[in-house]
Structure formats: C-alpha cells, structure tokens
Design an enzyme around this catalytic site. Sequence first.
Site, short mmCIF file in Angstrom:
data_model
loop_
_atom_site.label_atom_id
_atom_site.label_comp_id
_atom_site.label_asym_id
_atom_site.label_seq_id
_atom_site.Cartn_x
_atom_site.Cartn_y
_atom_site.Cartn_z
N HIS A 276 -24.45 22.25 4.13
CA HIS A 276 -23.45 22.89 3.27
C HIS A 276 -24.05 23.18 1.90
CE1 HIS A 276 -19.69 22.98 5.53
NE2 HIS A 276 -19.97 21.79 6.03
N ASP B 11 -17.38 25.55 7.92
CA ASP B 11 -16.37 24.89 8.75
C ASP B 11 -15.25 25.88 8.97
OD1 ASP B 11 -17.89 22.57 8.61
OD2 ASP B 11 -16.77 21.76 6.90
N GLU C 249 -18.45 17.62 15.59
CA GLU C 249 -17.38 18.33 14.87
C GLU C 249 -17.26 19.74 15.42
OE1 GLU C 249 -17.82 16.05 10.53
OE2 GLU C 249 -18.71 18.04 10.82
N HIS D 173 -17.74 22.72 12.83
CA HIS D 173 -18.91 22.73 11.96
C HIS D 173 -20.05 23.54 12.60
CE1 HIS D 173 -21.68 20.67 8.99
NE2 HIS D 173 -22.55 21.04 9.90
#
Length: 595
Positions: free
Chosen positions: A200, A207, A263, A266
């Site tokens: 990130h 996301d 996730e 993600h």
Amino acid sequence: MFLFVRLKKDLFPAVVFLEASIVCVSLSGCSDALAVFAGKTLSSAVSSAVSSSVSSAASSAASSAVSSAASSHTAAASPSSSVSYAPGADPPDNNGTASFSETARSGDMVDLQTFIPSLAVDLRYATTNNFTGTVIYNFSRAYLRRGTAVKLAAVVRTLKAEGYTLKVWDAYRPQWAQQKLWDFKPDPVYIANPEKGSNHTRGNTVDVTLMKNGKEVAMPSRFDDFSSLADTDFTDVSAQAGHNARILEKAMTANGFTLYKNEWWHFADSTRYDMISFDPSITRKSPTVSLDAVGDCTLGNDYRIKPELTLDYYVQKLCKPLTYFLSCFKDTFLYDDLTIANSEGVFTTSTSRVGKSSQGSDRAFWFRCTPSDAAIYTQNGIDAVDIANNHALDYGIPGLEQSNSTLSDQGLVLCGYGYTGYVVRNGVRIGLLGYNLVGALEQGVNTQAVKATIKSELARLSQYTDIQIVYFHWGVEYRGVTWQQEMFGRYAIDCGADLVLGAHPHVIQPVVCYKGCYIAYSLGNFLFGGSVTPSGAETFVLSVKFTLDVNREITNEACSIIPAMTYAGSPDDYQPFPVTGSVAAQIRSIVGITS
C-alpha cells in the site's frame, strides 16, 4: 521579473536524452540519419544509413559528400553517455537518478477519482468505520501509481461489461499510517510490518469490493475481517458470496493484479514499485503550460554574402547587443514556460563545406554561424531548438558536432538528429522530437522507415512525458502544404504527439486542428540570415496553452498567434517585429487562426 526568469530558466529542470546505442541519430535506417553506432565511424554509419534508403544516384552523391567531410573523424557511442544534461539542470524524477525507468509516467501517483470517474471510493481509514475504530489518515482522495491505475481502469471496463462497478476501500497508504495500523495490530498475516514496507505504501495495491446497481453485493466477509471468512478458499461462506468474490478475483487477476490469499479484497499490482513518500492531503492544482514556437532561425549566412550584409556585421561592426535581434519578442519568450525554434545552420569555425553538386549551383546554400552568436537564443528567452534540417551537415560532421556542443553549452535543449529534448515546466514533463523529411542533403527519405521511427519514438516518449511535441523539417520551399506534410502531421498525432510544428517552406502555412491537437504546417522564417531579402517576410509566433488535470492528463489545448514580419525594409535588418492592422489580418487569414 527577475524572480520569474530565474524560476523558469534556472530552477526548472531541462535535460536532453540520447539513446544508449546512438549518439547522434535522426532517423534510424533513413536517408537523413546521422548515426554513430557502437564501433562504427561517423562516416561509415551515415553513409550506410543514407545508401540503404534512397535511390542509387542520390545515395552515391549523399554518401560521398558525408564520407568526404568525415573521412578522418571517428567516434563510438558510449553507454555511459546515454543521458546528457543541460547545464544546471536537475534530474527530472523524485529520487535523484537519471535513468528513463526511474522517470516513467507509470510511477506517477494519480488521483483515482479523477483518473477513473466511474469508480466509487470509500476510504475506510479516513473514517472510524474500520477495525481500529479511529481515523487513521486525514484525506479522502485515493491515489495509486499511474501504471496500477491504468490496470484498475481495465478492471472497471471488464466489470462494466458484466454489469458491475468497483468500490475502493483503501489505496495508497503513507508510511506513518501503516505504522499506526501496525501499532494497533502487529500481526504480519494481516498488517505489513512498516520496517519491511507495505505494498500500500508503494502505491501499487488496492482494497476493493463489487457493486451492482449502486449497492455493494454480498461478499465473503466485511472489510478487515481478520478471520477465516476473509481467506480465499470460500468453503465457509455462502455460495453467492463465493461466486461474487470469484468474479472480482477473475477481473482483477486478468488485468495484472495478484490476490492475497488471506484477504479476498486485497490485490497487488504484479509490477513492483519502490516505497514512496507522498502526501495525499495536499490539494493539487491542475497545471498549465504555455509555450511559444517560431520557425526558421538562421543566425548566420551563406559564405558568398557580402560581409556588410551579414548578421555578424551587426554584432561586430555595428556593435549591436545580442538582445537587439529578438528585442521585440524577448519579454514574450521570457514570460512563457517554453520557447522552441528551428535552428537552421551550424555554429562552427570550420570552413570545410560538404559538396552539394546534386542540388545545382544556383540553389545550394551553406549556412555557417559564429559560435558566440548562439547566445542570441538564450539571451532572448529561447529554450529549445530543433536541429534536424537540411543545413545541419553544411560543414560536415565536425561542424555539426561543434554546433551541437555550442548550443548545449548555452543551456539550450536540443531535439532532432539523435537528441530527444526533455523539459519540466510547472511539474509537467515535455518531450521534444525532431525529424528532417527533406533529407540531410535534400536527397529525400524512406517514408516507411521514418514512420516506423516516429511510431516507436513517440511510444517510448509517452511513457515518460505528459506532453509530446514533434518538430518536422518538411514540405517544398515557397509552396503550399503538400500531401506529405498532411500525412506525417496526422500520423504523428495518431501516434501520440500533442503538437506538431513545421519549418522549411520559408513561407507561412495554415495551422489546423486534428483530433484536438494542432498542426502548424510552416511557421515561416523568423530570425533569418539565409537571404538578405527573404521572400517570405510574413511570419508569426505560435502560442499554445496546455491545461492538464491533477494527474497531468491534457484536458484542453488552446492556440493563438502573434502576427509578425521577419524584417523591416531592405536589406534584412535581422529584427523580426509584431504587426497589426491589415498586415496582421492577412497573416491570420493565411494561418487560419483569428486570435
């Protein structure tokens, strides 16, 4: 005034890039190529390029002239000299390096809401609606690397075809924000350790979730659910939620993203970037760039012109300052962001002329300029010059090399014959390319080879610059626009050019708009020593203003002109000046620009 000039001339970076394998090449494989390939002499490189693309008769004459001029001169390309800076210039990128890969536009940070207008954005860490229950960062605009954003735009198009839209929950995350999350939950399964770095914080990870008809669809879990529901096997979630998650995964991975197994929301770009320090909370303005362009500038004369009629006479005998010549336009050129001219002739002390018997004794000219007179450009606000024209070889390879060094030493940015000009103004990167379609010795060019070169060079340049400008030396002297000019002008824009400039006809020709971009077929003569009484006295300054959005994408291109005359009276007084009234109206009528 002084502060503005300092900002423009000294503090904004301006560099000239050279290909790693070519030191001085115009059009690889074309008749007017002036090449220095690794391990080759100048004469053999030029001669082979010339002979490979024109008729045998023209090839023989051109190759003989070039080889004769450079018979004792050798040079080889050096990979270490692939980047050449204008004096005092800084590298154009953020981390102090100068390689093209470091300055690629793909690494820019872009505003997703502007870049992909249909994207829904709900940055959870800008609110308390996240697993910490606190506000992590104080901005609401989502940012990603341009290369990643381009891939995300492709995802949006893919999902739209299936009836879905995309919502972003998190994108670029500053390092300090990553530290806050780690302090709250130091679990490397779900939160990357700030010391190692998060994707990130590299700006290449996002996301996301799916939406349909403006509402989020059922997914395996809520955002930041650190349980088995968030993983990607989907065995413990509803069939509908698993189905929706696979639709998202398929669209993302098909367009260059990799899914994190723990996730479902993600996704990281498969292209990796370095960590970046970037502040999304700063309000970014839409930049503008204003530039002026002029046509043929010959700051010298043919060797047969009487001394008292030359430009040098004005400097050396009449003691005119170098600011005399462009005094009527100096303020205009100093206050714009960039001024571009076609520099025709070479700044050299050499007196050894190349042969031009193929052109005929009545129409062959050799333009030689006194090296110290190159300061006329810089002292009057001209920033960049195109050197790709049919007089670059008038005094052979040594003359051209001395001329290029002289111009570079003045701080001018060069384009054409191997030089790709690179200038940064107001945070906007501008690339300059130059092409001579007349031929180095007016022997013509291989149009297919030229087109291939234009296409490849513009494709490459567009990866590193926000505005691409092409300056052509083309057309027929004292005639109207030719089919070749129309074809190449449109082709350059089709290949990505944002502005096309032209010179060589020695008369002004129309400026036209094609696909929202301008083509100036011929800017005419401007400061012209090619003749003591130039036939094409009408000229103009082309002024173009580019407006870009916060992501440095062009949103508007406006064009106007300043009508002018090359000289007053007879003979040439080497001082172009603006005109008004009926003369200006006539020039505007020819050019087709009323403002």
